[in-house]
Design a protein around this motif. Structure first.
Motif, PDB file in Angstrom:
ATOM      1  N   ALA A 151       4.042  -0.175 -15.214  1.00 13.69           N
ATOM      2  CA  ALA A 151       4.813  -0.970 -14.027  1.00 13.69           C
ATOM      3  C   ALA A 151       3.903  -0.491 -12.623  1.00 13.69           C
ATOM      4  O   ALA A 151       4.595  -0.767 -11.738  1.00 13.69           O
ATOM      5  N   MET A 152       2.738   0.171 -12.779  1.00 19.46           N
ATOM      6  CA  MET A 152       1.968   0.602 -11.721  1.00 19.46           C
ATOM      7  C   MET A 152       1.748  -0.449 -10.678  1.00 19.46           C
ATOM      8  O   MET A 152       2.118  -0.304  -9.388  1.00 19.46           O
ATOM      9  N   PRO A 153       1.186  -1.602 -10.963  1.00 20.95           N
ATOM     10  CA  PRO A 153       1.106  -2.547  -9.831  1.00 20.95           C
ATOM     11  C   PRO A 153       2.225  -3.050  -9.241  1.00 20.95           C
ATOM     12  O   PRO A 153       2.168  -3.208  -7.993  1.00 20.95           O
ATOM     13  N   GLY A 154       3.230  -3.328  -9.909  1.00 21.87           N
ATOM     14  CA  GLY A 154       4.433  -3.596  -9.292  1.00 21.87           C
ATOM     15  C   GLY A 154       4.958  -2.411  -8.100  1.00 21.87           C
ATOM     16  O   GLY A 154       5.573  -2.725  -7.073  1.00 21.87           O
ATOM     17  N   ALA A 155       4.977  -1.273  -8.773  1.00 22.32           N
ATOM     18  CA  ALA A 155       5.264  -0.275  -7.676  1.00 22.32           C
ATOM     19  C   ALA A 155       4.346  -0.098  -6.634  1.00 22.32           C
ATOM     20  O   ALA A 155       5.124   0.492  -5.421  1.00 22.32           O
ATOM     21  N   LEU A 156       3.145  -0.522  -6.762  1.00 23.96           N
ATOM     22  CA  LEU A 156       2.498  -0.526  -5.473  1.00 23.96           C
ATOM     23  C   LEU A 156       2.419  -2.028  -4.756  1.00 23.96           C
ATOM     24  O   LEU A 156       1.744  -1.977  -3.744  1.00 23.96           O
ATOM     25  N   GLY A 157       3.347  -2.763  -4.840  1.00 26.06           N
ATOM     26  CA  GLY A 157       3.581  -3.820  -4.285  1.00 26.06           C
ATOM     27  C   GLY A 157       3.138  -5.374  -4.660  1.00 26.06           C
ATOM     28  O   GLY A 157       3.560  -6.232  -4.102  1.00 26.06           O
ATOM     29  N   TRP A 158       2.405  -5.417  -5.821  1.00 27.08           N
ATOM     30  CA  TRP A 158       1.697  -6.699  -6.106  1.00 27.08           C
ATOM     31  C   TRP A 158       2.990  -7.520  -6.764  1.00 27.08           C
ATOM     32  O   TRP A 158       4.102  -6.755  -7.630  1.00 27.08           O
ATOM     33  N   ASP A 159       3.327  -8.576  -6.593  1.00 27.53           N
ATOM     34  CA  ASP A 159       4.466  -9.589  -7.267  1.00 27.53           C
ATOM     35  C   ASP A 159       4.009 -10.076  -8.440  1.00 27.53           C
ATOM     36  O   ASP A 159       4.919 -10.162  -9.360  1.00 27.53           O
ATOM     37  N   TYR A 160       2.788 -10.004  -9.056  1.00 23.31           N
ATOM     38  CA  TYR A 160       2.376 -10.324 -10.227  1.00 23.31           C
ATOM     39  C   TYR A 160       1.113  -9.884 -10.487  1.00 23.31           C
ATOM     40  O   TYR A 160       0.239  -9.733  -9.621  1.00 23.31           O
ATOM     41  N   PHE A 161       1.086  -9.148 -11.737  1.00 29.45           N
ATOM     42  CA  PHE A 161      -0.250  -8.624 -12.162  1.00 29.45           C
ATOM     43  C   PHE A 161      -0.684  -9.244 -13.565  1.00 29.45           C
ATOM     44  O   PHE A 161       0.469  -9.020 -14.328  1.00 29.45           O
ATOM     45  N   SER A 162      -1.702  -9.478 -13.702  1.00 30.79           N
ATOM     46  CA  SER A 162      -2.112 -10.044 -15.131  1.00 30.79           C
ATOM     47  C   SER A 162      -3.523  -9.223 -15.459  1.00 30.79           C
ATOM     48  O   SER A 162      -4.370  -9.607 -14.745  1.00 30.79           O
ATOM     49  N   GLY A 163      -3.808  -8.262 -16.177  1.00 28.92           N
ATOM     50  CA  GLY A 163      -5.003  -7.663 -16.620  1.00 28.92           C
ATOM     51  C   GLY A 163      -4.912  -6.338 -17.572  1.00 28.92           C
ATOM     52  O   GLY A 163      -4.084  -6.410 -18.282  1.00 28.92           O
ATOM     53  N   TRP A 164      -5.600  -5.336 -17.129  1.00 33.02           N
ATOM     54  CA  TRP A 164      -5.803  -4.251 -17.943  1.00 33.02           C
ATOM     55  C   TRP A 164      -5.505  -2.820 -17.304  1.00 33.02           C
ATOM     56  O   TRP A 164      -6.128  -2.600 -16.324  1.00 33.02           O
ATOM     57  N   LEU A 165      -4.841  -2.254 -17.882  1.00 36.92           N
ATOM     58  CA  LEU A 165      -4.297  -0.800 -17.651  1.00 36.92           C
ATOM     59  C   LEU A 165      -4.918   0.057 -18.498  1.00 36.92           C
ATOM     60  O   LEU A 165      -4.206   0.910 -19.140  1.00 36.92           O
ATOM     61  N   ASP A 166      -6.005   0.015 -18.930  1.00 34.14           N
ATOM     62  CA  ASP A 166      -6.636   0.909 -19.849  1.00 34.14           C
ATOM     63  C   ASP A 166      -6.452   2.589 -19.637  1.00 34.14           C
ATOM     64  O   ASP A 166      -6.499   2.839 -18.624  1.00 34.14           O
ATOM     65  N   GLU A 167      -6.530   3.201 -20.786  1.00 29.80           N
ATOM     66  CA  GLU A 167      -6.364   4.715 -20.803  1.00 29.80           C
ATOM     67  C   GLU A 167      -7.174   5.439 -19.910  1.00 29.80           C
ATOM     68  O   GLU A 167      -7.165   6.314 -19.298  1.00 29.80           O
ATOM     69  N   THR A 168      -8.646   4.939 -19.806  1.00 27.93           N
ATOM     70  CA  THR A 168      -9.842   5.346 -19.088  1.00 27.93           C
ATOM     71  C   THR A 168      -9.853   4.741 -17.725  1.00 27.93           C
ATOM     72  O   THR A 168     -10.669   4.884 -16.812  1.00 27.93           O
ATOM     73  N   GLY A 169      -9.141   3.432 -17.528  1.00 26.30           N
ATOM     74  CA  GLY A 169      -9.168   2.425 -16.395  1.00 26.30           C
ATOM     75  C   GLY A 169     -10.563   1.479 -16.776  1.00 26.30           C
ATOM     76  O   GLY A 169     -10.552   0.428 -15.740  1.00 26.30           O
ATOM     77  N   ASP A 170     -11.412   1.691 -17.752  1.00 26.39           N
ATOM     78  CA  ASP A 170     -12.440   0.796 -17.940  1.00 26.39           C
ATOM     79  C   ASP A 170     -12.423   0.173 -19.307  1.00 26.39           C
ATOM     80  O   ASP A 170     -11.717   0.867 -20.171  1.00 26.39           O
ATOM     81  N   PRO A 171     -13.237  -0.811 -19.822  1.00 25.47           N
ATOM     82  CA  PRO A 171     -13.373  -1.155 -21.131  1.00 25.47           C
ATOM     83  C   PRO A 171     -13.569  -0.296 -21.945  1.00 25.47           C
ATOM     84  O   PRO A 171     -14.193   0.773 -21.817  1.00 25.47           O
ATOM     85  N   SER A 172     -12.947  -0.224 -23.009  1.00 26.51           N
ATOM     86  CA  SER A 172     -13.127   0.593 -24.176  1.00 26.51           C
ATOM     87  C   SER A 172     -14.637   0.683 -24.856  1.00 26.51           C
ATOM     88  O   SER A 172     -15.432   0.017 -24.425  1.00 26.51           O
TER      89      SER A 172
END
Length: 717
Positions: A151-172
């Motif tokens: 829920a990080m994007p919502g906690a930082l204020g975005w009303d809507y997020f659709s994307g990737w919260l990868d474990e390393t932040g980038d593509p595997s």
């Protein structure tokens, strides 16, 4: 079949997130919408429209159309790393204020992630009545050590997020088994190629819902059935017919770089996760992010209120993977038989990724009504006829192996030199007077924060209760004769905060060693050899000396090992690098590292200041190459510029006061910190949070004692 997982964060935590967000402003005069296109690792040398990279750079007609109809900011700096640049963009504050110094990795604590108490860009825009959406890459927080998890994007204020919260932040890494059907490393590009490249021209394609389709293609096809299947979200079994049941060796759970990704959808406090078998989680990243952005923007257009959409692409971040063939020009190179270990192959793939990204940018504009196609198919973009400001910017310089002449591949992404921080920036839209011109004044990626706020009619410095590093940009849009506003520019990269002073392990490349790659897999995906914990294999990779399994802490220790084992030590990329320049082109670079001394075969703590003169001449600019280092003793003019820049740099770094016990960054240690500490203990379950003052990875009574010790302290400056 269940395809979605829906979760939510606790009500108390939702209240915390909302406490740092202001209510929407009352209805005012209609403000323009904002579409921010943020690309990844596509440095200024990759995009022809700025005049660099020459004919080796791929055509980008959509980006060209935006630039031709808007303003090119020819002297824009960003930060040397992706998370750092995003942190500055979304807060208007330099890295030493947020502690987000480098690309985030799984060992980094919440201390180096953007805090929920920051006035982030979506929170700022909410004050102007804007609804915000973020699509694609996030990477200013990682779920492992962030109390808000998915829920990080919502906690930082975005009303809507659709994307990737990868474990390393980038593509595997790429799944070289192509879904479990092959042996490890059998299919290096992540799919079964045609028969002429060791695969098959016929086979069964299984979808995540259990259905199957028989696919075949001609021997010489540029788009063999295994690739068609993978690009459509399936797994291909070569030379087989469809079975009633999916074969047991097929594994839909294996991630694969840009094609199989853990998609997350976050609406405020709720989190939705499509199962990895879902088609959206198995779509090429740029395509999926663009699709999601188009759907959301159309919803906002129907609703009628102002909106801000950020489309954050994954191009051209490693590992390189060619886009779906139908997304590329008809005359594109056949990449099926390319050798992934050949640097030339990587360049070809990168070019195609940029071409696909550009095509998706055009599709985004057309399908949201911001542009149209001519009968010949070219993009017609007339921003003055729209109600939307379009901003195109890149996060940091190109990866060293991708850099195009005359830029410097040895001083690229991850460094404070021009190739690492000088970026393309374009602004177009109804607010731009006399479009088609260039702005040569210095700007920083931090300045976009203030630009967006001013577009929304917000007095940014009155609204934000903390030190801002952004400067005005709106005057450049409105006034073609606007004098330069910035007197200097700044950039910074360094190690993020890890528990008990730990840091990323060393990654040894052919000509340098770096501690920027966050894990072994990221190091290897970028062509390096991992010398950190759990090191495996040999150096060199083929037939070399076994690497100690415990690895090393610092790159300088790796150089000692290389020397002792008969190899030639290389240079070491700085652990911390920063730069500041003035209007006349003098640039001071300050690097700090544990360097290697060949004379004593030992490590030495080293800080150096380097002075250069740079400019933005087209097509061959003055760059801060090693051979252009201004030697000492300096001339009187050089000395004056050096001393002035050094003094300004020291003052800037000293402008952020230390404030132990102030976890909510309001500049005072008080009862609110005691309350917020309790919330963080509950949310993090005693682990990493912004109230972990002693940086041991725990939020516990030792941190509460620091609040109590500093109770009543005021740290505002």
């Amino acid at each position: 079949m269940r395809r979605w997982k829906v979760t939510s964060i606790p009500i108390g935590v939702a209240a915390l997130a909302l406490a740092s967000t202001c209510a929407a402003a009352p209805a005012q005069l209609r403000r323009p919408n904002i579409l921010l296109i943020l690309t990844d690792d596509a440095g200024i040398d990759q995009i022809r429209t700025f005049g660099y990279g020459g004919r080796t750079a791929p055509p980008t007609p959509s980006i060209d159309a935006i630039a031709n109809a808007g303003l090119r900011f020819r002297n824009a700096w960003t930060m040397p790393a992706c998370s750092t640049a995003r942190g500055v963009l979304y807060t208007g504050r330099y890295p030493f204020r947020t502690n987000l110094y480098a690309a985030l990795g799984p060992s980094d604590l919440a201390n180096s992630m953007i805090s929920p108490w920051e006035m982030t860009l979506p929170k700022l825009m909410k004050k102007g009545g804007y609804t915000s959406g973020l699509f694609g890459k996030f990477h200013i927080g990682l779920q492992g050590n962030n109390p808000f998890k998915l829920a990080m994007p919502g906690a930082l204020g975005w009303d809507y997020f659709s994307g990737w919260l990868d474990e390393t932040g980038d593509p595997s890494s790429i799944d070289t088994t192509a879904g479990g059907v092959g042996a490890p490393d059998q299919y290096p590009w992540g799919y079964v190629p045609g028969s002429r490249n060791g695969g098959a021209d016929r086979g069964a394609c299984y979808a995540g819902d259990g259905s199957c389709q028989l696919l075949s293609a001609p021997y010489a096809s540029k788009n063999p059935p295994g690739r068609v299947c993978r690009d459509g979200g399936g797994i291909f079994t070569p030379g087989r017919s469809c079975q009633l049941r999916t074969p047991p060796k097929i594994n839909f759970g294996i991630l694969s770089a840009h094609y199989v990704s853990p998609l997350v959808i976050n609406r405020g406090v709720s989190v939705e996760q499509p199962l990895i078998t879902n088609r959206r989680a198995r779509t090429y990243r740029n395509v999926e992010a663009t699709d999601a952005a188009i759907r959301w923007i159309k919803q906002q257009q129907a609703a009628g209120g102002p909106w801000m959409a950020t489309v954050s692409t994954a191009t051209v971040h490693t590992p390189m993977q060619a886009p779906p063939v139908p997304r590329l020009p008809a005359n594109s190179v056949d990449t099926n038989g390319l050798d992934p270990d050949n640097p030339a192959s990587q360049i070809i793939i990168a070019n195609q990724m940029i071409e696909e990204m550009d095509a998706d940018i055009g599709r985004l504009l057309v399908e949201t009504g911001l542009a149209r196609r001519s009968p010949s198919g070219s993009l017609i973009y007339e921003p003055e006829a729209t109600d939307t400001v379009v901003v195109y910017v890149n996060d940091n310089g190109s990866l060293g192996s991708q850099v195009r002449l005359p830029f410097d591949g040895s001083r690229a992404k991850g460094t404070p030199y021009q190739t690492g921080v000088w970026t393309q920036l374009v602004v177009a839209g109804p607010l731009v007077s006399q479009p088609g011109r260039a702005v040569t004044a210095m700007v920083n990626i931090a300045d976009l924060y203030q630009l967006f706020g001013e577009i929304a009619g917000i007095d940014v410095r009155k609204v934000v209760p903390r030190t801002l590093d952004s400067r005005p940009m709106l005057p450049y849009l409105r006034n073609p004769a606007q004098a330069p506003i910035r007197t200097s520019n700044f950039t910074l990269v360094g190690p993020n905060i890890q528990a008990n002073g730990a840091m990323n392990g060393p990654c040894q490349f052919a000509s340098s060693c770096s501690q920027i790659p966050v894990t072994k897999s990221v190091c290897e995906d970028n062509g390096g050899v991992w010398f950190g914990q759990r090191a495996t294999g040999t150096y060199p990779v083929s037939g070399g000396t076994p690497i100690p399994a415990n690895g090393f802490t610092y790159c300088c220790q790796v150089q000692i090992w290389l020397h002792d084992n008969g190899y030639t030590p290389t240079k070491i990329n700085p652990e911390t690098g920063m730069a500041i320049r003035n209007r006349i082109g003098y640039k001071l670079v300050r690097n700090s590292l544990k360097d290697y001394s060949s004379a004593s075969n030992s490590c030495l703590d080293t800080t150096t200041d380097e002075l250069y003169v740079v400019n933005e001449a087209e097509p061959v600019p003055l760059l801060d190459r090693e051979d252009r280092l201004i030697p000492t003793p300096y001339t009187p003019v050089q000395q004056r510029n050096h001393d002035a820049l050094s003094k300004e740099l020291d003052a800037l770094l000293g402008s952020q006061p230390s404030c132990p016990g102030d976890g909510n960054i309001d500049g005072v240690v008080n009862l609110q910190d005691v309350h917020d500490y309790g919330v963080m203990v509950h949310l993090s379950r005693g682990k990493s949070s912004w109230y972990d003052f002693n940086e041991d990875g725990l939020t516990n009574p030792a941190d509460l004692a620091i609040i109590q010790k500093n109770y009543g302290k005021v740290c505002r400056k």
